[in-house]
Motif scaffolding. Structure first.
Motif, PDB file in Angstrom:
ATOM      1  N   GLY A 162      36.716  38.716  45.719  1.00 49.75           N
ATOM      2  CA  GLY A 162      36.112  38.113  44.540  1.00 49.75           C
ATOM      3  C   GLY A 162      36.621  38.657  43.235  1.00 49.75           C
ATOM      4  O   GLY A 162      37.815  38.630  42.952  1.00 49.75           O
ATOM      5  N   LYS A 163      35.665  39.197  42.442  1.00 47.14           N
ATOM      6  CA  LYS A 163      36.017  39.595  41.083  1.00 47.14           C
ATOM      7  C   LYS A 163      36.989  40.766  41.034  1.00 47.14           C
ATOM      8  O   LYS A 163      37.699  40.942  40.060  1.00 47.14           O
ATOM      9  N   GLN A 164      37.045  41.538  42.117  1.00 48.22           N
ATOM     10  CA  GLN A 164      37.985  42.662  42.103  1.00 48.22           C
ATOM     11  C   GLN A 164      39.438  42.172  42.053  1.00 48.22           C
ATOM     12  O   GLN A 164      40.302  42.831  41.479  1.00 48.22           O
ATOM     13  N   ASN A 165      39.699  40.993  42.624  1.00 45.32           N
ATOM     14  CA  ASN A 165      41.045  40.407  42.556  1.00 45.32           C
ATOM     15  C   ASN A 165      41.478  40.199  41.124  1.00 45.32           C
ATOM     16  O   ASN A 165      42.610  40.504  40.748  1.00 45.32           O
ATOM     17  N   VAL A 166      40.560  39.657  40.310  1.00 45.58           N
ATOM     18  CA  VAL A 166      40.879  39.378  38.909  1.00 45.58           C
ATOM     19  C   VAL A 166      41.240  40.671  38.189  1.00 45.58           C
ATOM     20  O   VAL A 166      42.255  40.766  37.496  1.00 45.58           O
ATOM     21  N   ALA A 167      40.388  41.700  38.401  1.00 47.11           N
ATOM     22  CA  ALA A 167      40.635  42.996  37.750  1.00 47.11           C
ATOM     23  C   ALA A 167      41.976  43.556  38.181  1.00 47.11           C
ATOM     24  O   ALA A 167      42.738  44.068  37.354  1.00 47.11           O
TER      25      ALA A 167
END
Lengths: 248, 75
Positions: free
Chosen positions: A58-63
């Motif tokens: 999830g959001k860790q990919n974006v970071a």
């Protein structure tokens, strides 16, 4: 027709005056907008880096994509010295990108609108959402920070002697120009950032005045998003280039 | 105010610096594209040089804009 005075009014900087313990502290609009940008960045950083796992979801990919991009950018121009510089450039890039494109949020009624809606009179001076980098002072502060980074990086990696010697390379005749570089570089960085953002902001204001519907939405993509992002990237890129030149 | 027309004309003349910057940027970009299509493996270095050149070329237009703004405040 929008008069010159009205346009000047939009380009100038008002704000609050705070009196704390007898000290008079003027707080300009751009500072308030910068506080908003900082708050958004801090909250997003906390949200995006919570519960980090080895296998990203999830959001860790974006970071990770963002961090990876910054790391590769710094590695590309600084070689194996990249590590201590990457956090600074990442922060600078994120801050500039957010502050340059913030004017796409100016649909939010500002100042008088909010004060009328909520009945809170102290919100009356709340600034219109506009990029803080259109303020000459903000751009100048960022550029001065960049040139100090170049100075400290050169002294740290070459030593004081090596740094002084670099003024005489490749030939000593260029010494005055080498010294002037330390003043011209921040000036050109400042003017580039501030000029581009102010120009885009002014043009968008004129368009909002001339054709208030449909057309601004398309032009906003270019003037706010594309131009803002590009100028942020160029600022970071040129700083990287100067640092790379100073430490090699 | 006296001389407003002259100041406005001067400001519009100052913005004409954009002409030179536009031609310069177009020329540099076309050459960079050409260079990359000839030697795609050097794309990274060419992009670096092209961006630096573009930023420096663009500066002239920004200085013109700055002069125009300074003149504009006199009206």
């Amino acid at each position: 027709m929008m008069s010159g005075e009205e346009l000047m009014h939009k380009m100038q900087f008002k704000g609050y005056d705070i009196n704390v313990f007898g000290f008079h502290i003027p707080i300009s609009d751009s500072i308030i907008i910068m506080w908003i940008v900082m708050a958004v960045l801090i909250v997003l950083s906390i949200i995006f880096t919570r519960n980090l796992r080895l296998v990203p979801t999830g959001k860790q990919n974006v970071a990770e994509v963002i961090v990876e991009f910054v790391n590769n950018l710094t590695k590309g121009s600084l070689g194996h010295y990249w590590k201590p510089f990457a956090p600074y450039f990442g922060t600078l890039l994120l801050f500039l990108v957010f502050s340059n494109i913030i004017s796409i949020f100016n649909i939010i009624p500002s100042g008088k609108g909010i004060a009328e809606l909520t009945g809170l009179s102290f919100l009356e001076h709340f600034p219109e959402i506009a990029p803080p980098t259109k303020d000459f002072n903000v751009a100048a502060a960022l550029a001065v920070m960049s040139i100090f980074l170049v100075l400290f990086a050169a002294i740290k990696y070459k030593g004081v002697k090596g740094w002084l010697k670099s003024f005489l390379e490749p030939i000593p005749v260029l010494l005055p120009f080498k010294i002037l570089e330390y003043f011209i570089r921040p000036m050109s960085l400042t003017l580039r950032l501030f000029g581009n953002i102010l120009a885009a902001f002014t043009i968008m204001e004129l368009i909002y005045f001339a054709v208030p519907i449909v057309v601004p939405s398309f032009l906003s993509i270019y003037f706010d998003l594309f131009d803002g992002g590009l100028q942020a990237y160029i600022f970071v890129f040129l700083t990287l280039l100067y640092v790379g030149e100073a430490i090699e | 105010m006296e001389g407003t027309g002259v100041i406005a004309f001067a400001a519009s003349l100052a913005v004409l610096t954009g002409l030179g910057a536009g031609i310069g940027i177009a020329y540099a970009t076309s050459k960079a594209t050409e260079a990359i299509s000839r030697q795609p493996e050097a794309a990274g270095k060419i992009t670096t040089l092209a961006l630096t050149g573009l930023a420096l070329t663009e500066a002239t237009a920004i200085y013109g804009l700055l002069i125009a703004i300074l003149l504009f405040t006199k009206i």
